[in-house]
Structure formats: structure tokens, C-alpha cells
Scaffold this motif. Structure first.
Motif, mmCIF file in Angstrom:
data_model
loop_
_atom_site.group_PDB
_atom_site.id
_atom_site.type_symbol
_atom_site.label_atom_id
_atom_site.label_comp_id
_atom_site.label_asym_id
_atom_site.label_seq_id
_atom_site.Cartn_x
_atom_site.Cartn_y
_atom_site.Cartn_z
ATOM 1 N N ILE A 83 0.858 -1.195 0.000
ATOM 2 C CA ILE A 83 0.000 0.000 0.000
ATOM 3 C C ILE A 83 0.895 1.247 0.000
ATOM 4 O O ILE A 83 1.772 1.381 0.861
ATOM 5 N N PHE A 84 0.670 2.126 -0.957
ATOM 6 C CA PHE A 84 1.382 3.405 -1.013
ATOM 7 C C PHE A 84 0.477 4.487 -0.450
ATOM 8 O O PHE A 84 -0.637 4.689 -0.944
ATOM 9 N N TYR A 85 0.973 5.200 0.544
ATOM 10 C CA TYR A 85 0.134 6.177 1.230
ATOM 11 C C TYR A 85 0.874 7.514 1.376
ATOM 12 O O TYR A 85 1.956 7.567 1.971
ATOM 13 N N PRO A 86 0.298 8.604 0.822
ATOM 14 C CA PRO A 86 0.945 9.913 0.969
ATOM 15 C C PRO A 86 0.815 10.381 2.412
ATOM 16 O O PRO A 86 -0.287 10.593 2.909
ATOM 17 N N THR A 87 1.955 10.535 3.072
ATOM 18 C CA THR A 87 1.963 10.686 4.526
ATOM 19 C C THR A 87 2.296 12.100 4.975
ATOM 20 O O THR A 87 3.381 12.612 4.710
ATOM 21 N N GLY A 88 1.326 12.720 5.634
ATOM 22 C CA GLY A 88 1.546 14.000 6.285
ATOM 23 C C GLY A 88 1.574 13.721 7.780
ATOM 24 O O GLY A 88 2.601 13.422 8.375
ATOM 25 N N GLY A 89 0.383 13.772 8.390
ATOM 26 C CA GLY A 89 0.255 13.384 9.792
ATOM 27 C C GLY A 89 0.259 11.875 9.978
ATOM 28 O O GLY A 89 0.467 11.374 11.078
ATOM 29 N N GLY A 90 -0.017 11.147 8.906
ATOM 30 C CA GLY A 90 0.051 9.681 8.944
ATOM 31 C C GLY A 90 -1.186 8.992 9.489
ATOM 32 O O GLY A 90 -1.170 7.780 9.742
ATOM 33 N N VAL A 91 -2.272 9.740 9.635
ATOM 34 C CA VAL A 91 -3.459 9.162 10.283
ATOM 35 C C VAL A 91 -4.024 7.970 9.500
ATOM 36 O O VAL A 91 -4.421 6.963 10.078
ATOM 37 N N GLY A 92 -4.037 8.088 8.177
ATOM 38 C CA GLY A 92 -4.586 6.999 7.373
ATOM 39 C C GLY A 92 -3.734 5.751 7.483
ATOM 40 O O GLY A 92 -4.260 4.631 7.567
ATOM 41 N N LEU A 93 -2.433 5.919 7.502
ATOM 42 C CA LEU A 93 -1.526 4.780 7.604
ATOM 43 C C LEU A 93 -1.691 4.098 8.966
ATOM 44 O O LEU A 93 -1.836 2.876 9.056
ATOM 45 N N ILE A 94 -1.729 4.902 9.998
ATOM 46 C CA ILE A 94 -1.927 4.363 11.351
ATOM 47 C C ILE A 94 -3.289 3.674 11.423
ATOM 48 O O ILE A 94 -3.433 2.568 11.946
ATOM 49 N N GLY A 95 -4.294 4.336 10.850
ATOM 50 C CA GLY A 95 -5.661 3.797 10.894
ATOM 51 C C GLY A 95 -5.777 2.474 10.157
ATOM 52 O O GLY A 95 -6.389 1.529 10.673
ATOM 53 N N MET A 96 -5.191 2.394 8.965
ATOM 54 C CA MET A 96 -5.303 1.131 8.218
ATOM 55 C C MET A 96 -4.609 -0.019 8.942
ATOM 56 O O MET A 96 -5.127 -1.133 8.984
ATOM 57 N N CYS A 97 -3.438 0.262 9.530
ATOM 58 C CA CYS A 97 -2.748 -0.806 10.277
ATOM 59 C C CYS A 97 -3.603 -1.245 11.469
ATOM 60 O O CYS A 97 -3.661 -2.430 11.808
ATOM 61 N N LYS A 98 -4.290 -0.282 12.073
ATOM 62 C CA LYS A 98 -5.187 -0.610 13.194
ATOM 63 C C LYS A 98 -6.334 -1.501 12.698
ATOM 64 O O LYS A 98 -6.715 -2.479 13.343
#
Ligand SMILES: Cc1ncc(COP(=O)(O)O)c(C=O)c1O
Ligand SMILES: [Zn+2]
Length: 395
Positions: free
Chosen positions: A235-250
Motif C-alpha cells: 500500500i502506497f500512502y501519501p503521509t503527512g500526519g500519517g493518520v490513514g496509515l496508522i488507521g489502516m494498520c489498526k
């Protein structure tokens, strides 16, 4: 249904908090995450039961707050098989056959920020808060203003003075109070922190309340559902605050907790702009936390987050999933945006276009195998970035 929400837990020190009252950060300064009774949730969370539910992110009710949703139809965005773009990405002796774009630009207010704000405003309304406030790089402000309007709660949006004009206009149209500052999102965050107690604002800043992550994690649940109960390899995720990346892993951890997937995880790739790449810098230096990135500058306004509060969580997730972090230039992302648009008919935000550059590099290097399933997150619509695209298209 979500009497399943048991408590909030600090993502760093594990301290527990009561989820039935307003909570922000842990006393140690780090973000809190919502914890559910997953055994109970698993009883009704099945492919069969999901079939008949509304086609919004609220279909995952077992693992969301149980207040009546403040919803504008967010979620269940298209997962587009990007065959022509994939064919243009060389990968060993082949090419990327299984390349997909999750098009979050089709959410209300044109970005994935709708998911986080739908969940956060829903819970804030449930808690009876009187006013909402958030610093924003752009899209989060528009989303907060829209959901606050739908909830009938006043909102204050604090943004850098050079935020794309569409973001400013939408906030004004939604009836929010807009404060413009000469500075970055980190300065806007300080402004909210300094004023919130006196003004009686509920601070909806990234990771400073626990429910934006809950909304954004639904992107992970959707991938699982849209791939028929499987997850992609990368999964490629454009990361600013990273909320989506953290959320998907959760979301993936919760799916495993409910017995819906095994322990394999997609390799998460954080994509940043060269002009603001605190996570990439920390990743390359094998550090577990990021340094503040000085003089942050990029046309991808959502990636202009020099000091993300969730740095340790993001870096931990990259490590745990055997992922990586990569930075791309503004020029590359604008070029890639034209490729994505002309090959697939998707007009992306520069942040989304950045993932195209990163995928091409990692495919060419052999980090991705031709048979692997790869998802690029287009986190927002290109239509809000008229200043950036005008320049690029004239060039
Ligand atoms: C279009 C877009 N993509 C990506 C991001 C970064 O999001 P996150 O905070 O989840 O890393 C933002 C944040 O403003 C955004 O607006
Ligand atoms: Zn803590």
C-alpha cells in the motif's frame, strides 16, 4: 451496536482512559487509540451481514463509535484497477499487472479527510461539545467545516495563509470561522492549543482526539472487503500526519482480532515530498522518532507537516509491515499526476500523484514483484488544487 467500544488506550505507554467522556492526549503526550470488544464484534461482522448495509463507512458499525452518525455518504470509494498505468511500470522482466488506485477524491468534500471528520464530529456531538476547532493543511479544514455544519456545531478552522484557495472558500461556504496565519500547520496547531481552553473549543487536531483515526481506518476495512476478504501486498500512502496509515494498520489488527485475516500484512509505504520529509529522513537514519523538518515547502499542501505527532507510530508500522518510506519532488508528482489522469481518467491531488512516482521507483528497483497486488491511495481530488495544476499544465 458499538457498545463494543470498551476504552481508549495510549499508543505509547498503554495507559487506559474512559471512552465515555471527552479525552485528548495521554498524560505522556502521545495519542490515544480506541479499543473494542473484538470477540463480540466478530459475532455480527461477516461478509454476509455487510452485504445489506449502507454503502458508507458506517457499514463497519461494530468497530466505530455508536453515536448516531453525522454522515454525508463518506466511504466505499472506488478501487480502480489501473491497467494502463500498471502497464507503464516496469518491474523486473514484467510490469505491474495488479495495480489499483483507491480513489478517495470521490468522498464528500473531495478527500479522505471526510472519513476522519465524520467519525470525530459524530463522537464530539455525542459528547455534547459546543464548538470544534482544528489546524489544517487544507482538506481537513474543509471536511471539518462540512461535518460541523451537518451537525449544527460551530467550527473554527486555522490554516496557513497560502492554503489552496478552494479549501479557504469551502470552509467559508460551510459557515466556519476561518483564521489564516503566516506559518505552517504546526503554527496553526499551536494557535488552537493556546486558544482552546479560553474559547471552549474541542480540539480536533490530527491525533489529538481519538476518533479521526477511527474514521480513516475504514479505508483498511474497505480494501479487505473490496478484495474479497484478502489484503493487497503493498500500500502506497501519501503521509503527512500519517493518520490513514496508522488507521489502516489498526484496521488490519482488528480484522485479525476478529479472526477475519491471518498475521500477514501489506507492506506500507509512506510517501512524502522532498521539501517536507521528516518520516523518510528518520526511516533512512533507522530512527524510531522523527525530527522537526525545517523550512518545509511543497505544493502538496497535505504533506507539509514538518512535525507529525504520530511519528513513532508511523515508523513502528513501517518496520512491522516490512514497508519503507520514500520522498519525491514536486516536479515528479505533478508529472505523475498528468500520467495518472491521462492513462486512467483520475484527476488526483498532488499528494495522490506522489504515490505514482514512488510505485514506479520501487517497481523498477525490484522491491515490488510483478505478480504483487499494489494499491495507490489517491487521497484527494485534483479539482481543489487549481493553483498547482495551472502551473504544471502551463509548463
Ligand atoms: C490530499 C491529502 N493527502 C494526504 C494528506 C496527509 O494525510 P495524513 O495526515 O493521513 O498523513 C492530506 C492531509 O492534509 C491531504 O489533504
Ligand atoms: Zn501514554
Amino acid at each position: 451496536m458499538s457498545s463494543n467500544l470498551i476504552e481508549l488506550e495510549c499508543s505509547a505507554c498503554g495507559k487506559k482512559y474512559d471512552a465515555s467522556v471527552e479525552q485528548h492526549l495521554c498524560t505522556c503526550g502521545k495519542p490515544l487509540l480506541a479499543r473494542y470488544d473484538l470477540k463480540h464484534a466478530a459475532g455480527t461482522f461477516t461478509f454476509e451481514t455487510l452485504k445489506d448495509r449502507p454503502r458508507t463507512m458506517w457499514r463497519y458499525a461494530e468497530v466505530l463509535p455508536d453515536d448516531p452518525p453525522v454522515s454525508l455518504g463518506e466511504g466505499m470509494t472506488p478501487l480502480v484497477h489501473a491497467k494502463r498505468l500498471g502497464a507503464s511500470m516496469t518491474c523486473g522482466t514484467g510490469y505491474l499487472e495488479n495495480l489499483y488506485v483507491k480513489d478517495e477524491g470521490l468522498n464528500p468534500t473531495g478527500s479522505f479527510k471526510a472519513r476522519g471528520m465524520s467519525a470525530a464530529v459524530t463522537r464530539a456531538k455525542g459528547l455534547g461539545v459546543k464548538a470544534l476547532a482544528a489546524p489544517t493543511a487544507g482538506n481537513a479544514g474543509g471536511a471539518l467545516a462540512a461535518y460541523a455544519a451537518a451537525a449544527g456545531i460551530p467550527a473554527v478552522i486555522v490554516m496557513p495563509a497560502d492554503t489552496p484557495s478552494a479549501n479557504v472558500m469551502e470552509c467559508q461556504a460551510f459557515g466556519a470561522k476561518v483564521v489564516k496565519l503566516n506559518g505552517l500547520i504546526s503554527d496553526c496547531g499551536k494557535y488552537v492549543a493556546e486558544h482552546k481552553d479560553r474559547e471552549g473549543w474541542y480540539d480536533v487536531s490530527t491525533l489529538k482526539e481519538p476518533y479521526r483515526v477511527e474514521g480513516k481506518k475504514t479505508m483498511g476495512y474497505e480494501l479487505w472487503e473490496q478484495f474479497g476478504g484478502k489484503l493487497p501486498h503493498v500500500i502506497f500512502y501519501p503521509t503527512g500526519g500519517g493518520v490513514g496509515l496508522i488507521g489502516m494498520c489498526k484496521a488490519f489488527d482488528e480484522l485479525q482480532g476478529m479472526g477475519r485475516i491471518a498475521s500477514e500484512r501489506p507492506r506500507m509505504v509512506a510517501v512524502q515530498a522532498e521539501g517536507c520529509a521528516p518520516i523518510v529522513k528518520a526511516w533512512e537514519a533507522h530512527q524510531s522518532s522523527a525530527q522537526f523538518f525545517p523550512n518545509a515547502a511543497t505544493i502538496a499542501s497535505g504533506l507539509r507537516v514538518p512535525g507529525p505527532l504520530g511519528d513513532q507510530l508511523i515508523l513502528r508500522m513501517l518496520r512491522q509491515t516490512k514497508g519503507t518510506a520514500i520522498a519525491v519532488t514536486d516536479k515528479e508528482m505533478l508529472h505523475a499526476g498528468r500520467e495518472l489522469a491521462s492513462l486512467e481518467g483520475i484527476f488526483a491531488a498532488p499528494e495522490g500523484a506522489a504515490t505514482v512516482v514512488a510505485a514506479r521507483i520501487l517497481a523498477a528497483s525490484g522491491w515490488i514483484k510483478p505478480y504483487e497486488t499494489v494499491v495507490l491511495f489517491n487521497t484527494g481530488t485534483g479539482y481543489k488544487y487549481s493553483e498547482a495544476w495551472q502551473k504544471a499544465l502551463q509548463a
